[in-house]
Design a protein around this motif. Structure first.
Motif, PDB file in Angstrom:
ATOM      1  N   LYS A   1       0.851  -1.195   0.000  1.00 10.77           N
ATOM      2  CA  LYS A   1       0.000   0.000   0.000  1.00 10.77           C
ATOM      3  C   LYS A   1       0.882   1.238   0.000  1.00 10.77           C
ATOM      4  CE  LYS A   1      -4.010  -2.030   2.148  1.00 10.77           C
ATOM      5  NZ  LYS A   1      -4.933  -2.017   3.273  1.00 10.77           N
ATOM      6  N   GLN A   2       0.342   2.312  -0.581  1.00 11.86           N
ATOM      7  CA  GLN A   2       1.106   3.542  -0.703  1.00 11.86           C
ATOM      8  C   GLN A   2       0.300   4.725  -0.167  1.00 11.86           C
ATOM      9  OE1 GLN A   2       3.212   4.124  -4.498  1.00 11.86           O
ATOM     10  NE2 GLN A   2       2.223   2.241  -5.170  1.00 11.86           N
ATOM     11  N   ILE A   3       1.030   5.704   0.336  1.00 15.46           N
ATOM     12  CA  ILE A   3       0.422   6.966   0.747  1.00 15.46           C
ATOM     13  C   ILE A   3       1.131   8.081  -0.005  1.00 15.46           C
ATOM     14  CG2 ILE A   3      -0.239   6.194   3.052  1.00 15.46           C
ATOM     15  CD1 ILE A   3       2.317   8.119   3.847  1.00 15.46           C
ATOM     16  N   ARG A   4       0.514   9.237  -0.031  1.00 17.55           N
ATOM     17  CA  ARG A   4       1.148  10.436  -0.589  1.00 17.55           C
ATOM     18  C   ARG A   4       1.365  11.392   0.575  1.00 17.55           C
ATOM     19  NH1 ARG A   4       2.462  10.966  -5.526  1.00 17.55           N
ATOM     20  NH2 ARG A   4       3.475  12.926  -5.930  1.00 17.55           N
ATOM     21  N   ALA A   5       2.620  11.828   0.753  1.00 17.25           N
ATOM     22  CA  ALA A   5       2.960  12.704   1.875  1.00 17.25           C
ATOM     23  C   ALA A   5       3.889  13.813   1.402  1.00 17.25           C
ATOM     24  CB  ALA A   5       3.641  11.902   2.980  1.00 17.25           C
ATOM     25  N   PRO A   6       3.878  14.956   2.096  1.00 16.40           N
ATOM     26  CA  PRO A   6       4.804  16.040   1.747  1.00 16.40           C
ATOM     27  C   PRO A   6       6.253  15.581   1.875  1.00 16.40           C
ATOM     28  CG  PRO A   6       3.116  16.816   3.266  1.00 16.40           C
ATOM     29  CD  PRO A   6       2.967  15.331   3.174  1.00 16.40           C
ATOM     30  N   ILE A   7       7.099  16.053   0.972  1.00 16.26           N
ATOM     31  CA  ILE A   7       8.508  15.662   0.971  1.00 16.26           C
ATOM     32  C   ILE A   7       9.171  15.994   2.300  1.00 16.26           C
ATOM     33  CG2 ILE A   7      10.742  16.291  -0.041  1.00 16.26           C
ATOM     34  CD1 ILE A   7       9.491  16.136  -2.735  1.00 16.26           C
TER      35      ILE A   7
ATOM     36  N   SER B   1      -3.892   5.942   8.215  1.00 14.67           N
ATOM     37  CA  SER B   1      -5.026   6.753   8.658  1.00 14.67           C
ATOM     38  C   SER B   1      -4.691   8.241   8.697  1.00 14.67           C
ATOM     39  CB  SER B   1      -5.507   6.279  10.031  1.00 14.67           C
ATOM     40  OG  SER B   1      -4.504   6.503  11.000  1.00 14.67           O
ATOM     41  N   SER B   2      -3.405   8.596   8.659  1.00 16.44           N
ATOM     42  CA  SER B   2      -2.992   9.999   8.758  1.00 16.44           C
ATOM     43  C   SER B   2      -2.773  10.674   7.409  1.00 16.44           C
ATOM     44  CB  SER B   2      -1.697  10.102   9.565  1.00 16.44           C
ATOM     45  OG  SER B   2      -1.862   9.565  10.843  1.00 16.44           O
ATOM     46  N   TYR B   3      -2.520   9.898   6.354  1.00 21.21           N
ATOM     47  CA  TYR B   3      -2.205  10.464   5.045  1.00 21.21           C
ATOM     48  C   TYR B   3      -3.110   9.842   3.991  1.00 21.21           C
ATOM     49  CZ  TYR B   3       1.983  12.301   7.260  1.00 21.21           C
ATOM     50  OH  TYR B   3       2.838  12.977   8.090  1.00 21.21           O
ATOM     51  N   PRO B   4      -3.320  10.549   2.871  1.00 21.97           N
ATOM     52  CA  PRO B   4      -4.171   9.980   1.823  1.00 21.97           C
ATOM     53  C   PRO B   4      -3.515   8.776   1.152  1.00 21.97           C
ATOM     54  CG  PRO B   4      -3.228  12.083   1.107  1.00 21.97           C
ATOM     55  CD  PRO B   4      -2.852  11.904   2.542  1.00 21.97           C
ATOM     56  N   VAL B   5      -4.316   7.757   0.924  1.00 21.36           N
ATOM     57  CA  VAL B   5      -3.833   6.555   0.242  1.00 21.36           C
ATOM     58  C   VAL B   5      -3.638   6.897  -1.224  1.00 21.36           C
ATOM     59  CG1 VAL B   5      -4.402   4.174  -0.394  1.00 21.36           C
ATOM     60  CG2 VAL B   5      -4.966   5.033   1.881  1.00 21.36           C
ATOM     61  N   PHE B   6      -2.520   6.456  -1.782  1.00 23.51           N
ATOM     62  CA  PHE B   6      -2.198   6.747  -3.180  1.00 23.51           C
ATOM     63  C   PHE B   6      -2.678   5.596  -4.043  1.00 23.51           C
ATOM     64  CE2 PHE B   6       0.780   6.433  -6.772  1.00 23.51           C
ATOM     65  CZ  PHE B   6       0.598   7.677  -7.345  1.00 23.51           C
ATOM     66  N   GLU B   7      -3.498   5.913  -5.036  1.00 21.65           N
ATOM     67  CA  GLU B   7      -4.017   4.885  -5.947  1.00 21.65           C
ATOM     68  C   GLU B   7      -3.292   4.906  -7.291  1.00 21.65           C
ATOM     69  OE1 GLU B   7      -6.106   2.545  -5.083  1.00 21.65           O
ATOM     70  OE2 GLU B   7      -6.441   3.398  -3.095  1.00 21.65           O
ATOM     71  N   GLN B   8      -3.216   6.101  -7.918  1.00 21.07           N
ATOM     72  CA  GLN B   8      -2.533   6.214  -9.201  1.00 21.07           C
ATOM     73  C   GLN B   8      -2.080   7.649  -9.405  1.00 21.07           C
ATOM     74  OE1 GLN B   8      -5.238   5.140 -12.268  1.00 21.07           O
ATOM     75  NE2 GLN B   8      -6.545   6.903 -11.997  1.00 21.07           N
ATOM     76  N   GLN B   9      -1.129   7.823 -10.294  1.00 17.46           N
ATOM     77  CA  GLN B   9      -0.587   9.142 -10.577  1.00 17.46           C
ATOM     78  C   GLN B   9      -1.627   9.992 -11.273  1.00 17.46           C
ATOM     79  OE1 GLN B   9       3.091   8.976 -12.670  1.00 17.46           O
ATOM     80  NE2 GLN B   9       3.373  11.185 -12.671  1.00 17.46           N
ATOM     81  N   GLU B  10      -1.745  11.244 -10.842  1.00 17.00           N
ATOM     82  CA  GLU B  10      -2.758  12.129 -11.427  1.00 17.00           C
ATOM     83  C   GLU B  10      -2.331  12.709 -12.765  1.00 17.00           C
ATOM     84  OE1 GLU B  10      -3.796  15.075  -8.550  1.00 17.00           O
ATOM     85  OE2 GLU B  10      -4.196  13.580  -7.026  1.00 17.00           O
ATOM     86  N   SER B  11      -1.065  13.081 -12.900  1.00 18.79           N
ATOM     87  CA  SER B  11      -0.624  13.692 -14.157  1.00 18.79           C
ATOM     88  C   SER B  11       0.531  12.910 -14.745  1.00 18.79           C
ATOM     89  CB  SER B  11      -0.192  15.140 -13.915  1.00 18.79           C
ATOM     90  OG  SER B  11       0.933  15.167 -13.054  1.00 18.79           O
ATOM     91  N   THR B  12       0.737  13.059 -16.018  1.00 16.31           N
ATOM     92  CA  THR B  12       1.855  12.406 -16.699  1.00 16.31           C
ATOM     93  C   THR B  12       2.635  13.445 -17.461  1.00 16.31           C
ATOM     94  OG1 THR B  12       0.494  11.916 -18.623  1.00 16.31           O
ATOM     95  CG2 THR B  12       0.685  10.191 -16.939  1.00 16.31           C
ATOM     96  N   LYS B  13       3.844  13.123 -17.787  1.00 16.10           N
ATOM     97  CA  LYS B  13       4.686  14.060 -18.533  1.00 16.10           C
ATOM     98  C   LYS B  13       5.389  13.343 -19.648  1.00 16.10           C
ATOM     99  CE  LYS B  13       6.666  18.203 -17.487  1.00 16.10           C
ATOM    100  NZ  LYS B  13       7.097  19.211 -16.731  1.00 16.10           N
TER     101      LYS B  13
END
Length: 178
Positions: free
Chosen positions: A138-144, A166-178
């Motif tokens: 499982k992955q979360i997204r957190a500030p660097i 429970s403290s950070y949003p769970v990361f499902e997939q990347q929102e943007s691509t480059k």
């Protein structure tokens, strides 16, 4: 006053409890035992194996994985690496050209419990990256700025992965691509 006397005494059973345990086997059996209890296979995919050493004894606590070799991502990788060093967290930066899945598999095989992925969403304000846990994937997204502290707390068992989820949003997939 002191008196010395001599006598004979017959002892039929003498019990002795050693104060030092001296194992009669070498490092091979210890290593076999470690692998026996910590070498695992992913459910549903027998080819994906990993070594699940507890984070507190894992040689590397974290890996830093850039999604691509894009020059825009390099400052973020350097910042994360510096932050991890400031918290005395042993880590490995893997900027090889393989897919992110293969790099995750490589780090799982050498028992790195946490992986930080720097992707193109990291370029957006506020700068953040994903943190992946080896055992649950499982992955979360957190500030660097918070990642090194999170990894330190997890590695030193100050916080649990469930607490982080429970403290950070769970990361499902990347929102943007480059």
């Amino acid at each position: 006053m002191l008196s010395v006397s001599r006598f004979e005494k017959t002892i039929h059973v003498e019990e002795f409890t050693p104060s030092v345990i001296e194992p009669s086997f070498g490092i091979g059996r210890v290593m076999y035992s470690l692998f026996e209890h910590n070498f695992k296979t992913r459910e549903g995919d027998e080819q994906r194996t990993y070594l699940a050493l507890p984070p507190i004894i894992a040689p590397y606590k974290c890996s830093v994985l850039p999604l691509s070799n894009n020059a825009e991502l390099l400052p973020f990788i350097s910042q994360i690496s510096r932050d991890l060093l400031n918290f005395d967290i042993s880590h490995k930066v893997d900027s090889s050209s393989g897919s992110i899945g293969r790099r995750y598999a490589r780090t799982d095989a050498i028992s790195i419990p946490y992986g930080i992925t720097v992707d193109f969403d990291t370029l957006k304000e506020p700068h953040s990256a994903t943190l992946r846990e080896r055992d649950t994937m499982k992955q979360i997204r957190a500030p660097i700025s918070e990642l090194a502290e999170i990894v330190r707390d997890l590695a030193q068992q100050r916080r649990t992965w469930d607490n982080i989820l429970s403290s950070y949003p769970v990361f499902e997939q990347q929102e943007s691509t480059k």
